[in-house]
Write a protein that holds these residues in place. Structure first.
Motif, PDB file in Angstrom:
ATOM      1  N   UNK A   1      -7.545  -8.549  -2.736  1.00  0.00           N
ATOM      2  CA  UNK A   1      -6.826  -7.606  -3.840  1.00  0.00           C
ATOM      3  C   UNK A   1      -7.256  -6.318  -3.760  1.00  0.00           C
ATOM      4  N   UNK A   2      -8.539  -6.201  -3.167  1.00  0.00           N
ATOM      5  CA  UNK A   2      -9.154  -4.695  -3.453  1.00  0.00           C
ATOM      6  C   UNK A   2      -8.330  -3.894  -2.389  1.00  0.00           C
ATOM      7  N   UNK A   3      -8.006  -4.197  -1.074  1.00  0.00           N
ATOM      8  CA  UNK A   3      -7.193  -3.618  -0.090  1.00  0.00           C
ATOM      9  C   UNK A   3      -5.819  -3.580  -0.757  1.00  0.00           C
ATOM     10  N   UNK A   4      -5.142  -4.621  -1.068  1.00  0.00           N
ATOM     11  CA  UNK A   4      -3.865  -4.503  -1.445  1.00  0.00           C
ATOM     12  C   UNK A   4      -3.569  -3.877  -2.790  1.00  0.00           C
ATOM     13  N   UNK A   5      -4.467  -3.724  -3.368  1.00  0.00           N
ATOM     14  CA  UNK A   5      -4.359  -2.923  -4.914  1.00  0.00           C
ATOM     15  C   UNK A   5      -4.222  -1.309  -4.498  1.00  0.00           C
ATOM     16  N   UNK A   6      -5.248  -1.021  -3.648  1.00  0.00           N
ATOM     17  CA  UNK A   6      -5.237   0.290  -3.200  1.00  0.00           C
ATOM     18  C   UNK A   6      -4.044   0.773  -2.523  1.00  0.00           C
ATOM     19  N   UNK A   7      -3.394  -0.033  -1.462  1.00  0.00           N
ATOM     20  CA  UNK A   7      -1.998   0.220  -0.742  1.00  0.00           C
ATOM     21  C   UNK A   7      -0.810   0.361  -1.834  1.00  0.00           C
ATOM     22  N   UNK A   8      -0.969  -0.474  -2.880  1.00  0.00           N
ATOM     23  CA  UNK A   8       0.176  -0.751  -3.708  1.00  0.00           C
ATOM     24  C   UNK A   8       0.263   0.377  -4.545  1.00  0.00           C
ATOM     25  N   UNK A   9      -0.731   0.912  -4.872  1.00  0.00           N
ATOM     26  CA  UNK A   9      -0.769   2.223  -6.024  1.00  0.00           C
ATOM     27  C   UNK A   9      -0.397   3.395  -5.009  1.00  0.00           C
ATOM     28  N   UNK A  10      -0.758   3.658  -4.012  1.00  0.00           N
ATOM     29  CA  UNK A  10      -0.437   4.665  -3.162  1.00  0.00           C
ATOM     30  C   UNK A  10       1.153   4.552  -2.806  1.00  0.00           C
ATOM     31  N   UNK A  11       1.654   3.353  -2.518  1.00  0.00           N
ATOM     32  CA  UNK A  11       3.104   3.276  -2.043  1.00  0.00           C
ATOM     33  C   UNK A  11       3.674   3.442  -3.401  1.00  0.00           C
ATOM     34  N   UNK A  12       3.398   3.132  -4.581  1.00  0.00           N
ATOM     35  CA  UNK A  12       4.178   3.244  -5.887  1.00  0.00           C
ATOM     36  C   UNK A  12       4.058   4.939  -6.212  1.00  0.00           C
TER      37      UNK A  12
ATOM     38  N   UNK B   1       9.481  -2.425   0.873  1.00  0.00           N
ATOM     39  CA  UNK B   1       9.003  -3.633   1.516  1.00  0.00           C
ATOM     40  C   UNK B   1       7.381  -3.633   1.692  1.00  0.00           C
ATOM     41  N   UNK B   2       6.761  -2.614   1.482  1.00  0.00           N
ATOM     42  CA  UNK B   2       5.273  -2.435   1.588  1.00  0.00           C
ATOM     43  C   UNK B   2       4.674  -2.879   0.010  1.00  0.00           C
ATOM     44  N   UNK B   3       5.464  -2.581  -0.856  1.00  0.00           N
ATOM     45  CA  UNK B   3       5.099  -2.836  -2.172  1.00  0.00           C
ATOM     46  C   UNK B   3       5.312  -4.567  -2.312  1.00  0.00           C
ATOM     47  N   UNK B   4       6.354  -4.969  -1.896  1.00  0.00           N
ATOM     48  CA  UNK B   4       6.787  -6.596  -1.888  1.00  0.00           C
ATOM     49  C   UNK B   4       5.670  -7.292  -1.236  1.00  0.00           C
ATOM     50  N   UNK B   5       5.171  -6.818   0.007  1.00  0.00           N
ATOM     51  CA  UNK B   5       4.024  -7.577   0.740  1.00  0.00           C
ATOM     52  C   UNK B   5       2.961  -7.599  -0.038  1.00  0.00           C
ATOM     53  N   UNK B   6       2.524  -6.374  -0.571  1.00  0.00           N
ATOM     54  CA  UNK B   6       1.346  -6.219  -1.163  1.00  0.00           C
ATOM     55  C   UNK B   6       1.154  -6.920  -2.532  1.00  0.00           C
ATOM     56  N   UNK B   7       2.417  -6.739  -3.198  1.00  0.00           N
ATOM     57  CA  UNK B   7       2.443  -7.808  -4.415  1.00  0.00           C
ATOM     58  C   UNK B   7       2.431  -9.059  -4.183  1.00  0.00           C
ATOM     59  N   UNK B   8       2.914  -9.707  -3.207  1.00  0.00           N
ATOM     60  CA  UNK B   8       2.654 -11.299  -2.716  1.00  0.00           C
ATOM     61  C   UNK B   8       1.221 -11.421  -2.524  1.00  0.00           C
ATOM     62  N   UNK B   9       0.564 -10.457  -1.775  1.00  0.00           N
ATOM     63  CA  UNK B   9      -0.793 -10.733  -1.325  1.00  0.00           C
ATOM     64  C   UNK B   9      -1.611 -10.668  -2.584  1.00  0.00           C
ATOM     65  N   UNK B  10      -1.318  -9.829  -3.633  1.00  0.00           N
ATOM     66  CA  UNK B  10      -2.019  -9.843  -4.910  1.00  0.00           C
ATOM     67  C   UNK B  10      -1.734 -11.111  -5.535  1.00  0.00           C
TER      68      UNK B  10
ATOM     69  N   UNK C   1     -12.384 -15.744 -15.700  1.00  0.00           N
ATOM     70  CA  UNK C   1     -11.080 -15.694 -15.069  1.00  0.00           C
ATOM     71  C   UNK C   1     -10.591 -14.459 -15.517  1.00  0.00           C
ATOM     72  N   UNK C   2     -10.958 -13.817 -16.714  1.00  0.00           N
ATOM     73  CA  UNK C   2     -10.150 -12.592 -17.244  1.00  0.00           C
ATOM     74  C   UNK C   2     -10.809 -11.635 -16.310  1.00  0.00           C
ATOM     75  N   UNK C   3     -11.940 -11.412 -15.996  1.00  0.00           N
ATOM     76  CA  UNK C   3     -12.691 -10.410 -15.160  1.00  0.00           C
ATOM     77  C   UNK C   3     -11.941 -10.722 -13.824  1.00  0.00           C
ATOM     78  N   UNK C   4     -11.760 -11.735 -13.236  1.00  0.00           N
ATOM     79  CA  UNK C   4     -11.230 -12.014 -11.984  1.00  0.00           C
ATOM     80  C   UNK C   4      -9.740 -11.541 -11.815  1.00  0.00           C
ATOM     81  N   UNK C   5      -9.064 -11.785 -12.706  1.00  0.00           N
ATOM     82  CA  UNK C   5      -7.515 -11.502 -12.584  1.00  0.00           C
ATOM     83  C   UNK C   5      -7.489  -9.886 -12.930  1.00  0.00           C
ATOM     84  N   UNK C   6      -8.351  -9.561 -13.594  1.00  0.00           N
ATOM     85  CA  UNK C   6      -8.423  -7.874 -13.924  1.00  0.00           C
ATOM     86  C   UNK C   6      -8.558  -7.244 -12.608  1.00  0.00           C
ATOM     87  N   UNK C   7      -8.962  -7.685 -11.449  1.00  0.00           N
ATOM     88  CA  UNK C   7      -9.541  -7.039 -10.295  1.00  0.00           C
ATOM     89  C   UNK C   7      -8.423  -6.233  -9.833  1.00  0.00           C
ATOM     90  N   UNK C   8      -7.152  -6.653  -9.856  1.00  0.00           N
ATOM     91  CA  UNK C   8      -6.260  -5.605  -9.325  1.00  0.00           C
ATOM     92  C   UNK C   8      -5.919  -4.401 -10.186  1.00  0.00           C
TER      93      UNK C   8
END
Length: 346
Positions: free
Chosen positions: A25-36, A198-207, A237-244
């Motif tokens: 999530x850490x790496x995918x979230x960073x890539x997602x924000x940059x792509x968006x 495509x990058x957004x779709x891949x990172x979203x699926x990973x998240x 779980x609230x903390x875990x799912x807030x990691x993205x």
């Protein structure tokens, strides 16, 4: 489809799975924000809108998975407390990141009226939830009428916020030139829109996959540690799912996109709170609101209070800091800790 019974795994295995999913999530979230952000630059979309709709929607995928799973196995409190816990924790994360990114109060560099509209309407939704838990719900076509009302209110609030800047009769004008203060347009990125999507779709699926794993492993750890569904849903779980959200907030503020950060936090909250009917649809029993009590009422009011504090900061629009964070961010952290103490007593 649920994972194998994670409560039967050794604790150290669950901890490793938890950490592995967190790293994804850490790496995918960073890539997602940059792509968006690149999509926003290419299409000239407003960053607050991108944060609220796209970032908020994608980073809510773990909550969708957890809501369906928890409700279907007969644990509605786990599902709802995850949603309410995330609503409060997302706001807390914005305050915490404010202390580590830059020296300005994050609310002093937000210039979009829509951000304040998002804050105000999100507070209203959370207060309505607290009220409905107090008065109770009635079933309608297999769902709770109150749950449907919450979802409709969340979607309406989302729409009002997304279109507010076009209708707003006022703007921030700190330099006195009679024009709105906006960041300079960034040059359009070289990558094509197709490649970015495509990058957004891949990172979203990973998240989604990693967030779902966090929820399942978190539930297993909770069973092993003997914690209640309310505490697990709100805290673990609230903390875990807030990691993205944490990753995307950091990335947005590093890119100097405060509107995107606020839009992402509050947009995620709108999407999460609109999931109440989903928990009703998968729970075989009375409306889920009728299974809730004081703990959930306080959770909803805590989230509304934290957003209200930032609302004051947005209206003041002053760069007042303490310990390298805005005074409002410091107040959010203090109030959240006080809220945890109250919840611990419940």
């Amino acid at each position: 489809m649920p994972l194998a019974n994670t409560a039967s795994y050794p604790i150290w295995v669950n901890v490793l799975l938890f950490l592995a999913a967190g790293l994804v999530i850490w790496f995918a979230g960073g890539r997602l924000t940059t792509a968006l952000d690149a999509v926003a630059a290419k299409t000239r979309l407003d960053h607050a809108f991108v944060g609220m709709l796209l970032l908020g929607g994608i980073t809510s995928l773990p909550e969708v998975a957890n809501t369906i799973t928890a409700a279907s196995i007969g644990k509605p409190a786990l599902a709802i407390n995850n949603l309410l816990g995330s609503a409060a924790i997302n706001v807390l994360l914005l305050a915490v990141v404010d202390a580590f990114i830059g020296r300005q109060a994050v609310t002093s560099i937000v210039a979009k009226p829509s951000t304040m509209m998002m804050a105000a309407t999100c507070m209203i939704v959370l207060i309505v939830i607290a009220g409905l838990i107090t008065v109770g719900d009635v079933p309608v076509a297999g769902l709770g009428a109150g749950s449907i009302a919450i979802a409709v209110l969340a979607v309406l609030s989302f729409w009002l916020s997304a279109s507010h800047d076009k209708r707003s009769p006022w703007m921030v004008d700190e330099d006195g030139d009679g024009k709105p203060d906006t960041a300079e347009d960034d040059p359009a990125p070289q990558a094509s829109l197709t490649r970015l999507w495509v990058e957004i779709a891949i990172t979203g699926a990973a998240i989604f996959a990693a967030g779902y794993t966090l929820s399942e492993v978190g539930d297993g750890l909770a069973t092993q540690l003997g914690l209640t569904s309310a505490v697990v849903g709100f805290g673990l779980i609230g903390t875990a799912t807030s990691l993205p959200e944490l990753v995307t907030i950091i990335a947005a503020l590093k890119l100097n996109r405060p509107e995107m950060a606020f839009g992402q936090v509050l947009g995620t909250n709108f999407v999460n709170l609109a999931l109440f009917p989903l928990s009703d649809a998968f729970f075989r029993g009375e409306p889920v609101i009728n299974t809730l009590g004081k703990f959930e009422t306080v959770s909803a009011l805590l989230g509304a209070t934290l957003i209200g504090i930032f609302m004051v900061g947005l209206l003041e629009h002053r760069d007042r800091t303490i310990f390298k964070m805005g005074v409002d961010s410091a107040a959010v952290i203090v109030v959240f800790l006080g809220g945890l103490a109250v919840l611990a007593q419940l």
